[in-house]
Scaffold this active site. Structure first.
Site, mmCIF file in Angstrom:
data_model
loop_
_atom_site.group_PDB
_atom_site.id
_atom_site.type_symbol
_atom_site.label_atom_id
_atom_site.label_comp_id
_atom_site.label_asym_id
_atom_site.label_seq_id
_atom_site.Cartn_x
_atom_site.Cartn_y
_atom_site.Cartn_z
ATOM 1 N N ASP A 85 0.879 -1.161 0.000
ATOM 2 C CA ASP A 85 0.000 0.000 0.000
ATOM 3 C C ASP A 85 0.922 1.218 0.000
ATOM 4 O O ASP A 85 1.660 1.435 0.965
ATOM 5 C CB ASP A 85 -0.896 0.000 1.246
ATOM 6 C CG ASP A 85 -1.895 1.143 1.270
ATOM 7 O OD1 ASP A 85 -1.686 2.137 0.536
ATOM 8 O OD2 ASP A 85 -2.878 1.055 2.028
ATOM 9 N N SER A 166 -1.182 11.924 -16.069
ATOM 10 C CA SER A 166 -2.484 11.974 -16.728
ATOM 11 C C SER A 166 -2.552 13.282 -17.507
ATOM 12 O O SER A 166 -1.819 14.235 -17.200
ATOM 13 C CB SER A 166 -3.599 11.934 -15.673
ATOM 14 O OG SER A 166 -4.842 12.322 -16.222
ATOM 15 N N TYR A 178 -7.802 14.455 -7.289
ATOM 16 C CA TYR A 178 -7.097 13.772 -8.378
ATOM 17 C C TYR A 178 -6.229 14.738 -9.178
ATOM 18 O O TYR A 178 -5.046 14.474 -9.417
ATOM 19 C CB TYR A 178 -8.111 13.093 -9.302
ATOM 20 C CG TYR A 178 -7.480 12.380 -10.481
ATOM 21 C CD1 TYR A 178 -6.910 11.120 -10.326
ATOM 22 C CD2 TYR A 178 -7.444 12.962 -11.747
ATOM 23 C CE1 TYR A 178 -6.326 10.461 -11.391
ATOM 24 C CE2 TYR A 178 -6.862 12.320 -12.824
ATOM 25 C CZ TYR A 178 -6.302 11.066 -12.647
ATOM 26 O OH TYR A 178 -5.720 10.435 -13.713
#
Length: 322
Positions: A85, A166, A178
């Site tokens: 994680d 992105s 995000y």
């Protein structure tokens, strides 16, 4: 006339040389170690499978035991999985120590920072700090933390670091954590690339458009958004209007259908080029939507960006009242 002919031939020659340079490959890649984060599904999962077939010594980190078992069942005995994680700083240190013992003097040829989440996507005044925290912790802080801990191994191999950003790292389409996280990835990527130049380490950034993965599951995104909407104070709902949520959702789903790339393999192909090319690109823009719309739009004046992006939002009740 002769001048234009010579100019044309010169342009063709330069283009041909650039293509030839782009096809030049690093030799002796088989058996080199690469570490990929976020391999349960999506880009990371496909990359782990493909790079395993090509002979890389793949170490694939997964968030869940189920993801790790399923990946292991579909790959060779050479591929290794590890649970990680990226929000767990101590876990990252332990995995890095284990990878160091595994690769020994060989070092780590490739680090693919792929793990990421979307998080709630909604107007900023609908959100609290916790809505922002998780995407930033995973997409940015986790990516930086993994990189810092793996960096000595990458420097030893004079290898490659591939950061999956992105088009949202260049253009913020909606509110939420995000987009700030991906803008941060872009900044970290650029500074890291310059810092690592002297060590022979190549740092590349991949900017996918809208691809069909777990991150872009429109039904999940709308469910999360609806939960937030239902908890909003009455005054904010009044400002937006009771019909806002449904109308805005319809607009977003329409745009998603137009832009969505169903085949995720081009992103993995960019990862492969970044790992194997003698002259990898500093940035890879992937997806027809990214190349034809999002990337060009990100370079336009803010007034044009705002005009086009605001057309994809439902009108607020407070705007109608003016």
């Amino acid at each position: 006339m002769l001048f234009y002919v010579l100019l044309f031939l010169g342009i063709i020659s330069l283009w041909w040389q650039w293509k030839a340079r782009d096809r030049m490959k690093v030799t002796n890649l088989t058996k080199k170690y690469i570490f990929i984060t976020g391999c349960d599904t999506g880009f990371g999962n496909m990359a782990a499978k493909i790079f395993d077939k090509k002979g890389f010594r793949v170490i694939a980190s997964c968030l869940t035991e189920t993801g790790a078992k399923e990946l292991k069942a579909m790959t060779s005995k050479q591929l290794q999985t590890v649970l990680l994680d990226v929000r767990d700083s101590e876990g990252i240190k332990k995995v890095a120590a284990w990878v160091k013992a595994e690769v020994q003097s060989e070092g780590l040829w490739g680090l693919v920072n792929n793990a990421g989440i979307m998080g709630p996507s909604a107007p900023t005044d609908w959100l609290d700090i916790e809505h922002f925290r998780e995407p930033i912790e995973v997409n940015l802080i986790g990516l930086i933390n993994v990189t810092i801990n793996m960096l000595p191994l990458i420097k030893k191999a004079k290898g490659r670091i591939i950061n999956v950003s992105s088009v949202g790292g260049r253009l913020a389409v909606s509110g939420g954590g995000y987009y700030p996280s991906k803008f941060g990835v872009e900044g970290f990527n650029d500074s890291l690339r310059r810092d690592m130049e002297a060590f022979g380490v190549k740092v590349c950034c991949i900017r996918p458009g809208l691809f069909k993965t777990g991150l872009t599951n429109s039904e999940k995104i709308m469910r999360e958004k609806e939960v937030i909407w239902n908890k909003l104070p009455a005054d904010i709902k009044t400002q937006y209007g009771e019909e806002y949520f449904q109308k805005d959702a319809a607009k977003k789903q329409k745009l998603s259908k137009i832009c969505l790339n169903k085949d995720i393999s081009p992103v993995v192909e960019c990862m492969e080029h970044a790992l194997t090319s003698l002259h990898p690109h500093t940035h890879y823009v992937v997806g027809q939507d990214a190349k034809l719309f999002w990337n060009p739009l990100s370079r336009m004046p803010a007034i044009i960006q705002d005009f086009l992006l605001l057309r994809n939002r439902a009108e607020l009740a407070v705007s109608q009242a003016k």
